[in-house]
Design a protein around this motif. Structure first.
Motif, mmCIF file in Angstrom:
data_model
loop_
_atom_site.group_PDB
_atom_site.id
_atom_site.type_symbol
_atom_site.label_atom_id
_atom_site.label_comp_id
_atom_site.label_asym_id
_atom_site.label_seq_id
_atom_site.Cartn_x
_atom_site.Cartn_y
_atom_site.Cartn_z
ATOM 1 N N VAL A 147 0.814 -1.218 0.000
ATOM 2 C CA VAL A 147 0.000 0.000 0.000
ATOM 3 C C VAL A 147 0.849 1.271 0.000
ATOM 4 C CG1 VAL A 147 -2.083 -1.019 1.023
ATOM 5 C CG2 VAL A 147 -0.292 -0.093 2.506
ATOM 6 N N HIS A 148 2.141 1.135 0.339
ATOM 7 C CA HIS A 148 2.970 2.346 0.404
ATOM 8 C C HIS A 148 3.682 2.640 -0.914
ATOM 9 C CE1 HIS A 148 2.018 2.688 4.564
ATOM 10 N NE2 HIS A 148 2.467 1.453 4.803
ATOM 11 N N HIS A 149 4.357 1.627 -1.472
ATOM 12 C CA HIS A 149 5.096 1.846 -2.725
ATOM 13 C C HIS A 149 4.772 0.756 -3.738
ATOM 14 C CE1 HIS A 149 7.355 4.906 -0.641
ATOM 15 N NE2 HIS A 149 7.620 4.044 0.326
ATOM 16 N N PRO A 150 3.532 0.696 -4.183
ATOM 17 C CA PRO A 150 3.180 -0.374 -5.126
ATOM 18 C C PRO A 150 3.849 -0.150 -6.487
ATOM 19 C CG PRO A 150 1.381 1.189 -4.930
ATOM 20 C CD PRO A 150 2.411 1.606 -3.926
ATOM 21 N N GLN A 151 4.189 -1.267 -7.141
ATOM 22 C CA GLN A 151 4.738 -1.133 -8.493
ATOM 23 C C GLN A 151 3.638 -0.767 -9.483
ATOM 24 O OE1 GLN A 151 6.497 -5.008 -8.212
ATOM 25 N NE2 GLN A 151 8.576 -4.207 -8.371
ATOM 26 N N GLN A 152 2.432 -1.255 -9.241
ATOM 27 C CA GLN A 152 1.308 -0.919 -10.111
ATOM 28 C C GLN A 152 0.118 -0.505 -9.264
ATOM 29 O OE1 GLN A 152 1.796 -0.905 -13.293
ATOM 30 N NE2 GLN A 152 3.624 -2.179 -13.452
ATOM 31 N N MET A 153 -0.484 0.605 -9.646
ATOM 32 C CA MET A 153 -1.754 0.987 -9.047
ATOM 33 C C MET A 153 -2.853 0.400 -9.930
ATOM 34 S SD MET A 153 -1.414 2.943 -6.374
ATOM 35 C CE MET A 153 -3.108 3.557 -6.281
ATOM 36 N N ILE A 154 -3.889 -0.133 -9.320
ATOM 37 C CA ILE A 154 -5.035 -0.614 -10.090
ATOM 38 C C ILE A 154 -6.198 0.326 -9.763
ATOM 39 C CG2 ILE A 154 -6.498 -2.621 -10.629
ATOM 40 C CD1 ILE A 154 -3.538 -3.375 -10.780
ATOM 41 N N TYR A 155 -6.636 1.100 -10.745
ATOM 42 C CA TYR A 155 -7.695 2.070 -10.501
ATOM 43 C C TYR A 155 -9.047 1.518 -10.939
ATOM 44 C CZ TYR A 155 -3.873 5.388 -9.948
ATOM 45 O OH TYR A 155 -2.745 6.032 -9.528
ATOM 46 N N ILE A 156 -10.025 1.702 -10.070
ATOM 47 C CA ILE A 156 -11.396 1.314 -10.402
ATOM 48 C C ILE A 156 -12.272 2.544 -10.193
ATOM 49 C CG2 ILE A 156 -13.355 -0.127 -9.699
ATOM 50 C CD1 ILE A 156 -11.243 -2.217 -8.786
ATOM 51 N N GLU A 157 -12.901 2.997 -11.241
ATOM 52 C CA GLU A 157 -13.781 4.158 -11.107
ATOM 53 C C GLU A 157 -15.198 3.741 -11.403
ATOM 54 O OE1 GLU A 157 -10.591 7.520 -12.454
ATOM 55 O OE2 GLU A 157 -12.644 7.635 -13.224
ATOM 56 N N ARG A 159 -18.600 4.763 -12.293
ATOM 57 C CA ARG A 159 -19.422 5.848 -12.859
ATOM 58 C C ARG A 159 -20.673 5.205 -13.410
ATOM 59 N NH1 ARG A 159 -15.990 9.873 -15.775
ATOM 60 N NH2 ARG A 159 -14.153 10.085 -14.501
ATOM 61 N N ASP A 160 -21.197 5.758 -14.539
ATOM 62 C CA ASP A 160 -22.327 5.079 -15.175
ATOM 63 C C ASP A 160 -21.899 3.668 -15.567
ATOM 64 O OD1 ASP A 160 -20.529 6.352 -16.817
ATOM 65 O OD2 ASP A 160 -21.934 6.521 -18.490
ATOM 66 N N GLN A 161 -20.645 3.546 -15.956
ATOM 67 C CA GLN A 161 -20.037 2.223 -16.119
ATOM 68 C C GLN A 161 -18.861 2.154 -15.150
ATOM 69 O OE1 GLN A 161 -19.368 2.613 -20.442
ATOM 70 N NE2 GLN A 161 -20.195 0.554 -20.583
ATOM 71 N N VAL A 162 -18.203 0.987 -15.103
ATOM 72 C CA VAL A 162 -17.014 0.897 -14.247
ATOM 73 C C VAL A 162 -15.780 0.962 -15.143
ATOM 74 C CG1 VAL A 162 -15.770 -0.508 -12.574
ATOM 75 C CG2 VAL A 162 -18.274 -0.474 -12.557
ATOM 76 N N TYR A 163 -14.873 1.885 -14.803
ATOM 77 C CA TYR A 163 -13.643 2.062 -15.581
ATOM 78 C C TYR A 163 -12.507 1.407 -14.811
ATOM 79 C CZ TYR A 163 -15.907 5.888 -18.238
ATOM 80 O OH TYR A 163 -16.734 6.645 -19.029
ATOM 81 N N ILE A 164 -11.813 0.500 -15.479
ATOM 82 C CA ILE A 164 -10.677 -0.161 -14.828
ATOM 83 C C ILE A 164 -9.426 0.184 -15.622
ATOM 84 C CG2 ILE A 164 -9.705 -2.374 -14.085
ATOM 85 C CD1 ILE A 164 -12.660 -3.472 -14.363
ATOM 86 N N TYR A 165 -8.419 0.723 -14.944
ATOM 87 C CA TYR A 165 -7.168 1.015 -15.655
ATOM 88 C C TYR A 165 -5.998 0.960 -14.701
ATOM 89 C CZ TYR A 165 -7.924 5.778 -13.879
ATOM 90 O OH TYR A 165 -8.140 6.865 -13.080
ATOM 91 N N SER A 166 -4.806 0.798 -15.279
ATOM 92 C CA SER A 166 -3.646 0.649 -14.428
ATOM 93 C C SER A 166 -2.384 1.126 -15.117
ATOM 94 C CB SER A 166 -3.503 -0.825 -14.050
ATOM 95 O OG SER A 166 -2.244 -1.085 -13.543
ATOM 96 N N LYS A 167 -2.120 0.522 -16.256
ATOM 97 C CA LYS A 167 -0.852 0.758 -16.921
ATOM 98 C C LYS A 167 -0.782 2.182 -17.475
ATOM 99 C CE LYS A 167 1.895 -1.767 -20.234
ATOM 100 N NZ LYS A 167 1.831 -2.967 -21.052
ATOM 101 N N ILE A 168 0.340 2.879 -17.240
ATOM 102 C CA ILE A 168 0.526 4.202 -17.828
ATOM 103 C C ILE A 168 1.582 4.101 -18.922
ATOM 104 C CG2 ILE A 168 1.168 6.606 -17.425
ATOM 105 C CD1 ILE A 168 0.276 6.353 -14.596
ATOM 106 N N ILE A 169 1.184 4.386 -20.132
ATOM 107 C CA ILE A 169 2.138 4.385 -21.243
ATOM 108 C C ILE A 169 2.661 5.806 -21.383
ATOM 109 C CG2 ILE A 169 2.388 3.976 -23.731
ATOM 110 C CD1 ILE A 169 -0.151 2.153 -23.446
ATOM 111 N N PRO A 170 3.989 5.996 -21.366
ATOM 112 C CA PRO A 170 4.482 7.372 -21.405
ATOM 113 C C PRO A 170 4.169 8.071 -22.729
ATOM 114 C CG PRO A 170 6.308 5.802 -21.442
ATOM 115 C CD PRO A 170 5.056 5.003 -21.270
ATOM 116 N N GLY A 171 3.826 9.343 -22.654
ATOM 117 C CA GLY A 171 3.631 10.180 -23.849
ATOM 118 C C GLY A 171 4.878 11.031 -24.055
ATOM 119 N N PRO A 172 4.870 11.907 -25.044
ATOM 120 C CA PRO A 172 6.070 12.690 -25.331
ATOM 121 C C PRO A 172 6.224 13.928 -24.461
ATOM 122 C CG PRO A 172 4.409 13.161 -26.974
ATOM 123 C CD PRO A 172 3.813 12.127 -26.051
#
Ligand code: ATP
Ligand code: MG
Length: 393
Positions: A147-157, A159-172
């Motif tokens: 819970v302090h320094h996770p390698q991956q955060m798993i986000y669950i939002e 809303r009207d639907q449930v959004y699940i995301y985790s991986k961040i792909i770097p942009g420029p």
């Protein structure tokens, strides 16, 4: 379709208030532009301080990732799975499916973070976190909670639907093109100027370009190479109006009338004058070159001073403090290097003297240019009149 959407993360610190809206609107516009050439249909929109790309049809995941990685202003983006789940059990099942499709190996530490945007969802966020976390541990024995320094955060939002995301792909990174005005790039066929264009464009500046062509001393292939480079820069900057100026008569005239050790600097002054003409015409606010201090004789401080004095627009030289290797590294990363090193002659190398002046004196140069007074205005006007435009997209 595993991912139904992409959540775009942006945010140049300090972009606030009215500028923030400008930044976001420019970013939405650039994302739409970049996805036009990708297979599939997409909807790009802003919602509650976030930008989403919804994938409306089948699409090629790798292609979309590649396109988004070229949109300045994007810091990172997350592939999102949307789920119709109504209960924690269903959310857990979809999250398990999400993890197995997102990661090749499931042996990292993680933390689940749930947000209830829809308050009528009956289970509190903390309970969803604990429940889904537990189910993930069962499903993937190699996973561990941190819970302090996770390698991956798993986000669950929820809303009207449930959004699940985790991986961040770097942009420029950088700022969206169009949020910071427009500049005219002097684009040659070398390694440096495409990189210079890329760097200015990264700061949100839209680009047009000008190339000085000297047929028959420079070949059709040399010109095609510059058009190709403009198209490569355009993948980042959006379409570039490339001006191709026939510079031969001006160069020959300078060659005939001026001391040969001053050819380079005088030629460059005429390039800048003509580039400034087109910059004004295109309502661009600055010129951009690929010069780097000390790289060659025409790039000493004294030469830059004598070149600058013929134009009133600012001249941006983003590579001024770069070593050649640093420039090459960027050229390789953005994909222009291989084209830049194709061995076609460049108009400056043909007319270059054996020992060009490295510390030009402005009064001496001005005096030499007086030798051109008979015909030069006419030649410049002719070069401007016959300039060809290529839309590099
Ligand atoms: P590059 O690798 O970009 O060609 P360079 O190291 O060869 O740069 P120069 O030839 O001195 O350096 O040119 C310096 C800058 O002047 C270039 O980066 C470019 O911005 C501009 N320039 C030079 N030649 C041309 C040309 N034929 N057309 C347009 N711009 C030019
Ligand atoms: Mg060059």
């Amino acid at each position: 379709m595993t991912f139904h959407s992409f959540l775009v993360k942006y945010g140049e610190i300090g972009v606030k208030g009215k500028n923030r809206k400008l930044f976001e609107d420019a970013l939405v516009k650039q994302i739409r532009r970049s996805l036009k050439s990708a297979e599939g249909e997409f909807e790009v929109y802003k919602e509650q301080g976030r930008i989403y790309v919804d994938c409306l049809t089948d699409y090629d995941y790798d292609e979309v990732v590649e396109h988004l990685q070229r949109v300045f202003g994007i810091v990172g983006f997350c592939p999102v799975m949307k789920s119709e789940a109504e209960t924690p059990e269903q959310i857990a099942e979809d999250t398990i499916r999400f993890i197995s499709q997102t990661y090749d190996t499931q042996d990292f530490t993680f933390k689940v973070e749930t947000r209830r945007a829809r308050k009528d969802f009956p289970v509190p966020s903390m309970e969803v976190n604990a429940y889904v976390g537990g189910r993930l541990l069962e499903a993937f024995p190699q996973l561990r909670v941190d819970v302090h320094h996770p390698q991956q955060m798993i986000y669950i939002e929820i809303r009207d639907q449930v959004y699940i995301y985790s991986k961040i792909i770097p942009g420029p990174g950088g700022m969206p093109v169009g949020s910071n005005g427009k500049a005219m790039l002097l684009l040659s066929g070398g390694i440096d100027s495409p990189v210079a264009g890329y760097m200015i464009c990264k700061r949100g500046v839209k680009l047009d370009a000008v190339y000085f062509h000297a047929p028959p001393y420079t070949s059709e292939q040399a010109k095609e190479k510059v058009v190709d480079l403009a198209r490569m820069v355009a993948k980042y900057s959006g379409p570039i109006d490339l001006h191709i100026v026939n510079f031969t008569d001006i160069q020959l005239y300078i060659y005939e009338k001026c001391p040969h050790d001053e050819l380079t600097i005088i030629m460059r002054r005429y390039m800048m004058r003509i580039a400034e003409h087109f910059a004004n015409e295109a309502r661009a606010h600055a010129l951009v070159t690929g010069e780097s201090l000390g790289q060659v004789a025409s790039q000493t401080i004294q030469s830059l001073v004598v070149t600058n004095e013929v134009c009133s627009l600012p001249v941006f030289r983003p590579l001024i403090g770069f070593d050649k290797q640093e420039i090459v590294d960027v050229a390789q990363r953005i994909g222009t290097f291989e084209t830049s090193i194709l061995p076609y002659e460049d108009c400056c190398t043909i007319f270059v003297a054996k020992h060009p002046v490295t510390k030009p004196n402005r009064n001496v140069i001005r005096k030499s240019e007086l030798n051109l007074s008979e015909k030069i205005n006419e030649l410049v006007a002719e070069a401007i009149r016959t300039t060809e435009h290529i839309w590099a997209d």
